[in-house]
Scaffold this motif. Structure first.
Motif, PDB file in Angstrom:
ATOM      1  N   ALA A  25       0.829  -1.209   0.000  1.00 34.69           N
ATOM      2  CA  ALA A  25       0.000   0.000   0.000  1.00 34.69           C
ATOM      3  C   ALA A  25       0.866   1.262   0.000  1.00 34.69           C
ATOM      4  O   ALA A  25       0.569   2.222  -0.715  1.00 34.69           O
ATOM      5  N   LEU A  26       1.934   1.258   0.778  1.00 34.48           N
ATOM      6  CA  LEU A  26       2.831   2.419   0.798  1.00 34.48           C
ATOM      7  C   LEU A  26       3.542   2.597  -0.540  1.00 34.48           C
ATOM      8  O   LEU A  26       3.693   3.727  -1.023  1.00 34.48           O
ATOM      9  N   ALA A  27       3.957   1.512  -1.158  1.00 34.40           N
ATOM     10  CA  ALA A  27       4.622   1.597  -2.463  1.00 34.40           C
ATOM     11  C   ALA A  27       3.672   2.199  -3.492  1.00 34.40           C
ATOM     12  O   ALA A  27       4.082   3.011  -4.330  1.00 34.40           O
ATOM     13  N   HIS A  28       2.412   1.816  -3.423  1.00 35.59           N
ATOM     14  CA  HIS A  28       1.427   2.375  -4.357  1.00 35.59           C
ATOM     15  C   HIS A  28       1.241   3.872  -4.113  1.00 35.59           C
ATOM     16  O   HIS A  28       1.131   4.645  -5.059  1.00 35.59           O
ATOM     17  N   LYS A  29       1.217   4.272  -2.848  1.00 37.40           N
ATOM     18  CA  LYS A  29       1.018   5.691  -2.531  1.00 37.40           C
ATOM     19  C   LYS A  29       2.177   6.553  -3.010  1.00 37.40           C
ATOM     20  O   LYS A  29       1.973   7.682  -3.448  1.00 37.40           O
ATOM     21  N   LYS A  37      -0.596   8.038 -14.277  1.00 32.75           N
ATOM     22  CA  LYS A  37      -0.851   7.313 -15.527  1.00 32.75           C
ATOM     23  C   LYS A  37      -2.149   6.522 -15.440  1.00 32.75           C
ATOM     24  O   LYS A  37      -2.931   6.504 -16.390  1.00 32.75           O
ATOM     25  N   GLU A  38      -2.381   5.869 -14.300  1.00 30.93           N
ATOM     26  CA  GLU A  38      -3.630   5.120 -14.111  1.00 30.93           C
ATOM     27  C   GLU A  38      -4.831   6.048 -14.222  1.00 30.93           C
ATOM     28  O   GLU A  38      -5.818   5.733 -14.896  1.00 30.93           O
ATOM     29  N   GLN A  39      -4.756   7.193 -13.554  1.00 33.06           N
ATOM     30  CA  GLN A  39      -5.858   8.148 -13.571  1.00 33.06           C
ATOM     31  C   GLN A  39      -6.091   8.696 -14.975  1.00 33.06           C
ATOM     32  O   GLN A  39      -7.234   8.845 -15.409  1.00 33.06           O
ATOM     33  N   ALA A  40      -5.004   8.976 -15.691  1.00 36.19           N
ATOM     34  CA  ALA A  40      -5.135   9.485 -17.058  1.00 36.19           C
ATOM     35  C   ALA A  40      -5.797   8.445 -17.951  1.00 36.19           C
ATOM     36  O   ALA A  40      -6.670   8.779 -18.766  1.00 36.19           O
ATOM     37  N   GLN A  41      -5.402   7.191 -17.803  1.00 36.50           N
ATOM     38  CA  GLN A  41      -5.996   6.125 -18.609  1.00 36.50           C
ATOM     39  C   GLN A  41      -7.489   5.982 -18.303  1.00 36.50           C
ATOM     40  O   GLN A  41      -8.304   5.857 -19.218  1.00 36.50           O
ATOM     41  N   GLU A  42      -7.841   6.016 -17.021  1.00 33.57           N
ATOM     42  CA  GLU A  42      -9.251   5.930 -16.637  1.00 33.57           C
ATOM     43  C   GLU A  42     -10.045   7.105 -17.210  1.00 33.57           C
ATOM     44  O   GLU A  42     -11.167   6.936 -17.700  1.00 33.57           O
ATOM     45  N   THR A  43      -9.462   8.291 -17.172  1.00 39.49           N
ATOM     46  CA  THR A  43     -10.133   9.475 -17.695  1.00 39.49           C
ATOM     47  C   THR A  43     -10.327   9.365 -19.204  1.00 39.49           C
ATOM     48  O   THR A  43     -11.396   9.693 -19.728  1.00 39.49           O
ATOM     49  N   ARG A  44      -9.288   8.886 -19.913  1.00 37.87           N
ATOM     50  CA  ARG A  44      -9.415   8.692 -21.363  1.00 37.87           C
ATOM     51  C   ARG A  44     -10.531   7.707 -21.690  1.00 37.87           C
ATOM     52  O   ARG A  44     -11.319   7.933 -22.614  1.00 37.87           O
ATOM     53  N   LEU A  45     -10.602   6.618 -20.931  1.00 37.86           N
ATOM     54  CA  LEU A  45     -11.645   5.626 -21.183  1.00 37.86           C
ATOM     55  C   LEU A  45     -13.035   6.200 -20.929  1.00 37.86           C
ATOM     56  O   LEU A  45     -13.960   5.980 -21.712  1.00 37.86           O
ATOM     57  N   ARG A  46     -13.184   6.948 -19.817  1.00 32.94           N
ATOM     58  CA  ARG A  46     -14.483   7.559 -19.516  1.00 32.94           C
ATOM     59  C   ARG A  46     -14.874   8.568 -20.585  1.00 32.94           C
ATOM     60  O   ARG A  46     -16.033   8.633 -21.002  1.00 32.94           O
ATOM     61  N   LEU A  47     -13.911   9.357 -21.042  1.00 33.98           N
ATOM     62  CA  LEU A  47     -14.179  10.353 -22.077  1.00 33.98           C
ATOM     63  C   LEU A  47     -14.568   9.682 -23.391  1.00 33.98           C
ATOM     64  O   LEU A  47     -15.504  10.124 -24.060  1.00 33.98           O
ATOM     65  N   ALA A  48     -13.862   8.624 -23.751  1.00 36.92           N
ATOM     66  CA  ALA A  48     -14.198   7.901 -24.988  1.00 36.92           C
ATOM     67  C   ALA A  48     -15.605   7.326 -24.901  1.00 36.92           C
ATOM     68  O   ALA A  48     -16.383   7.402 -25.858  1.00 36.92           O
ATOM     69  N   LEU A  49     -15.938   6.757 -23.760  1.00 33.15           N
ATOM     70  CA  LEU A  49     -17.276   6.193 -23.574  1.00 33.15           C
ATOM     71  C   LEU A  49     -18.335   7.289 -23.670  1.00 33.15           C
ATOM     72  O   LEU A  49     -19.351   7.132 -24.356  1.00 33.15           O
ATOM     73  N   ALA A  50     -18.104   8.402 -22.997  1.00 38.21           N
ATOM     74  CA  ALA A  50     -19.065   9.505 -23.025  1.00 38.21           C
ATOM     75  C   ALA A  50     -19.210  10.066 -24.434  1.00 38.21           C
ATOM     76  O   ALA A  50     -20.321  10.369 -24.885  1.00 38.21           O
ATOM     77  N   THR A  51     -18.095  10.175 -25.147  1.00 35.56           N
ATOM     78  CA  THR A  51     -18.150  10.685 -26.519  1.00 35.56           C
ATOM     79  C   THR A  51     -18.947   9.742 -27.411  1.00 35.56           C
ATOM     80  O   THR A  51     -19.781  10.180 -28.210  1.00 35.56           O
ATOM     81  N   ASN A  52     -18.669   8.456 -27.276  1.00 37.17           N
ATOM     82  CA  ASN A  52     -19.408   7.483 -28.091  1.00 37.17           C
ATOM     83  C   ASN A  52     -20.902   7.517 -27.779  1.00 37.17           C
ATOM     84  O   ASN A  52     -21.731   7.427 -28.685  1.00 37.17           O
TER      85      ASN A  52
END
Length: 95
Positions: A25-29, A37-52
């Protein structure tokens, strides 16, 4: 009655497991670039879904034009630049 050595061994194993989870958990923090990068990928996926979903809700002729624009973004950019230049030229002539 339990053998004290067995109890101690179970305690040691539980402590190791808990310590491993804590370290993970500390290593992840502290892995800020990885989390970003994880957050950016999630945001890209949500944006693509919303756009579609937005394109799917458009009337068919409009959706077809949007898909064409997606396939040819350079042409769309060129058209927008031409439009801006035309508006600018007209405003200078009238001003």
């Amino acid at each position: 009655m339990s053998d004290p050595r067995e109890e101690l061994q179970r305690d040691v194993e539980r402590t190791r497991r808990e310590l491993g989870e804590t370290v993970e958990a500390l290593a992840h923090k502290v892995d800020v670039p990885g989390r970003v990068k994880e957050q950016a990928q999630e945001t890209r996926l949500r944006l693509a879904l919303a756009t579609n979903q937005a394109v799917d809700s458009l009337p068919e002729p409009v959706a077809v034009q949007v898909e064409k624009a997606r396939r040819h973004p350079g042409a769309v950019a060129a058209a927008l630049i031409a439009l801006v230049l035309a508006i600018w030229a007209i405003s200078r002539r009238n001003g």
